[in-house]
Enzyme design. Structure first.
Site, mmCIF file in Angstrom:
data_model
loop_
_atom_site.group_PDB
_atom_site.id
_atom_site.type_symbol
_atom_site.label_atom_id
_atom_site.label_comp_id
_atom_site.label_asym_id
_atom_site.label_seq_id
_atom_site.Cartn_x
_atom_site.Cartn_y
_atom_site.Cartn_z
ATOM 1 N N TYR A 56 0.802 -1.068 -0.010
ATOM 2 C CA TYR A 56 0.166 0.108 0.100
ATOM 3 C C TYR A 56 0.891 1.194 0.001
ATOM 4 O O TYR A 56 0.400 2.276 -0.615
ATOM 5 C CB TYR A 56 -0.986 -0.093 1.189
ATOM 6 N N VAL A 92 -8.988 3.742 -4.408
ATOM 7 C CA VAL A 92 -8.792 4.139 -3.174
ATOM 8 C C VAL A 92 -7.760 5.211 -3.496
ATOM 9 O O VAL A 92 -6.990 5.864 -2.469
ATOM 10 C CB VAL A 92 -8.135 3.013 -2.290
ATOM 11 N N HIS A 108 -14.404 1.578 -0.721
ATOM 12 C CA HIS A 108 -13.426 0.782 -0.870
ATOM 13 C C HIS A 108 -12.362 1.243 0.194
ATOM 14 O O HIS A 108 -11.140 0.748 0.293
ATOM 15 C CB HIS A 108 -12.967 0.042 -1.929
ATOM 16 N N GLY A 175 -15.408 2.309 -16.204
ATOM 17 C CA GLY A 175 -14.140 1.618 -15.771
ATOM 18 C C GLY A 175 -14.014 0.720 -14.979
ATOM 19 O O GLY A 175 -13.043 0.657 -13.969
ATOM 20 N N THR A 176 -15.068 -0.409 -14.893
ATOM 21 C CA THR A 176 -14.990 -1.381 -13.843
ATOM 22 C C THR A 176 -15.379 -2.513 -14.520
ATOM 23 O O THR A 176 -16.193 -2.708 -15.379
ATOM 24 C CB THR A 176 -16.011 -1.101 -12.613
ATOM 25 N N ASN A 201 -16.701 1.762 -20.607
ATOM 26 C CA ASN A 201 -15.552 1.094 -20.491
ATOM 27 C C ASN A 201 -14.784 0.701 -21.576
ATOM 28 O O ASN A 201 -15.088 0.688 -22.661
ATOM 29 C CB ASN A 201 -16.132 -0.351 -19.798
ATOM 30 N N LEU A 202 -13.613 0.405 -21.405
ATOM 31 C CA LEU A 202 -12.351 0.267 -22.304
ATOM 32 C C LEU A 202 -13.053 -1.291 -23.307
ATOM 33 O O LEU A 202 -13.235 -1.048 -24.513
ATOM 34 C CB LEU A 202 -11.255 -0.200 -21.946
ATOM 35 N N ALA A 218 -11.446 6.241 -21.288
ATOM 36 C CA ALA A 218 -12.415 6.752 -20.233
ATOM 37 C C ALA A 218 -12.154 8.339 -20.586
ATOM 38 O O ALA A 218 -13.128 9.398 -20.350
ATOM 39 C CB ALA A 218 -12.295 6.590 -18.882
HETATM 40 P P1 OAD Z 1 -10.467 -4.188 -12.555
HETATM 41 O O1 OAD Z 1 -9.094 -4.057 -12.873
HETATM 42 O O2 OAD Z 1 -11.269 -5.467 -12.062
HETATM 43 O O3 OAD Z 1 -11.381 -3.453 -13.936
HETATM 44 C C1 OAD Z 1 -10.846 -2.325 -14.611
HETATM 45 C C2 OAD Z 1 -11.891 -2.228 -15.896
HETATM 46 O O4 OAD Z 1 -11.328 -0.799 -16.273
HETATM 47 C C3 OAD Z 1 -11.681 -3.305 -17.040
HETATM 48 O O5 OAD Z 1 -12.882 -3.820 -17.557
HETATM 49 C C4 OAD Z 1 -11.080 -2.570 -18.120
HETATM 50 O O6 OAD Z 1 -11.536 -2.841 -19.394
HETATM 51 C C5 OAD Z 1 -11.559 -1.121 -17.872
HETATM 52 N N1 OAD Z 1 -10.504 0.037 -18.322
HETATM 53 C C6 OAD Z 1 -9.030 -0.107 -18.231
HETATM 54 N N2 OAD Z 1 -8.579 0.950 -18.892
HETATM 55 C C7 OAD Z 1 -9.514 1.846 -19.136
HETATM 56 C C8 OAD Z 1 -9.418 3.069 -19.824
HETATM 57 N N3 OAD Z 1 -8.487 3.703 -19.970
HETATM 58 N N4 OAD Z 1 -10.884 3.436 -19.981
HETATM 59 C C9 OAD Z 1 -11.973 2.944 -19.354
HETATM 60 N N5 OAD Z 1 -11.820 1.556 -19.064
HETATM 61 C C10 OAD Z 1 -10.650 1.060 -18.760
HETATM 62 O O7 OAD Z 1 -10.963 -2.981 -11.529
HETATM 63 P P2 OAD Z 1 -12.595 -2.672 -10.529
HETATM 64 O O8 OAD Z 1 -13.741 -3.107 -11.417
HETATM 65 O O9 OAD Z 1 -12.205 -1.311 -10.209
HETATM 66 O O10 OAD Z 1 -11.330 -3.968 -4.723
HETATM 67 O O11 OAD Z 1 -12.162 -3.734 -9.545
HETATM 68 C C11 OAD Z 1 -12.754 -3.820 -8.367
HETATM 69 C C12 OAD Z 1 -12.473 -4.143 -7.193
HETATM 70 O O12 OAD Z 1 -11.741 -5.040 -7.407
HETATM 71 C C13 OAD Z 1 -11.314 -2.954 -6.752
HETATM 72 O O13 OAD Z 1 -12.005 -2.007 -6.046
HETATM 73 C C14 OAD Z 1 -10.196 -3.774 -5.759
HETATM 74 C C15 OAD Z 1 -10.180 -5.089 -6.418
HETATM 75 O O14 OAD Z 1 -10.103 -6.087 -5.981
HETATM 76 C C16 OAD Z 1 -10.509 -3.930 -3.261
HETATM 77 O O15 OAD Z 1 -9.375 -3.981 -3.432
HETATM 78 C C17 OAD Z 1 -11.674 -4.296 -2.355
#
Ligand code: OAD
Length: 234
Positions: A56, A92, A108, A175-176, A201-202, A218
């Protein structure tokens, strides 16, 4: 002005990718290089606190150096123009806050905050956390951990988030990957309450609960959607 009056936006790591911060599940992402059970659980902190603090501390250093991009700035610009705006972030980092967003529900947790496992007080971190730190409140040693919601822990602000999801007329996920609950289930709650649901999203999504999906970076698709399509002012 937009046809929508109550908007809930959920952001994930993809919105910060163009600011130089790693996502979790893309190739070379954080979970390719680290095991969740070694750095992101309360058990990991009990077992190997040095490793957890190093992980971290590195992420905090990277987030401190990063700058908000056009997507963060757009959401901050739209917030005061919307009648009822709720920004929920799984991230975060503090890029939404530094872009100027006034109210961010960081479900988170936040890298720039600590939590004492002994007295449960929270505070801001200016530098790094170490296992030698003394809690400024209870004065115990080695009890300060990052204020991050680890796997197996309850996300923050859920009551507030649910209330707003059940009342929104537009839900936008940005972006999730939609793999981590409860955030992954927010679209279902919004949809059940007849909101229009959009994914920016990408990659595309095969989640049929989204009425509309726009794919791309994004920094381009977020301003295009909020300014050009919804009519908010730049
Ligand atoms: P992920 O890494 O699972 O997903 C990221 C998403 O962003 C993917 O679908 C990519 O295609 C997309 N992406 C990447 N680059 C991009 C861009 N330039 N523009 C738009 N989209 C883009 O991340 P999260 O969904 O945030 O939790 O993950 C959710 C949680 O899982 C996090 O908060 C974390 C992790 O474990 C904890 O640590 C509790």
């Amino acid at each position: 002005m937009s046809q929508f009056r109550r908007i809930v936006v959920l952001t994930g790591a993809g919105i910060s990718a163009e600011s130089g911060l790693s996502t979790f599940r893309d190739g070379g992402g954080l979970w390719d290089n680290h095991r969740i059970d070694e750095v992101a659980t309360p058990e990991a902190f009990d077992l190997n606190p040095d490793l957890v603090q190093r992980f971290y501390n590195q992420r905090r250093r990277a987030a401190t150096k990063a700058q908000p991009n056009a997507a963060h700035l757009c959401l901050a610009q739209v917030e005061p123009q919307c009648e009822h705006w709720t920004l929920v972030s799984q991230n975060v980092d503090d890029l939404h806050q530094r872009a100027g967003s006034q109210h961010v529900l960081s479900m988170h947790g936040q890298l720039d905050q600590y939590l004492c496992v002994n007295c449960h007080k929270e505070g801001n971190i200016t530098g790094e956390l170490s296992t030698q730190d003394v809690c400024p409140h209870c004065h115990k040693v080695a009890t300060l951990r990052p204020r991050i919601v680890w796997f197996g822990e309850m996300p923050l602000y859920l009551d507030d988030i649910m209330t707003n999801l059940m009342a929104c007329d537009l839900f936008v996920a940005i972006g999730t990957s939609g793999t981590v609950y409860p955030a992954a289930g927010f679209v279902e709650i919004a949809k059940r309450n007849k909101a229009h649901t959009v994914m920016l999203n990408l990659d595309g999504t095969d989640n049929l609960l989204f009425d509309k999906t726009i794919t791309g970076q994004a920094s381009q698709i977020v301003p295009a959607y909020f300014y050009d399509e919804l009519g908010f002012k730049r």
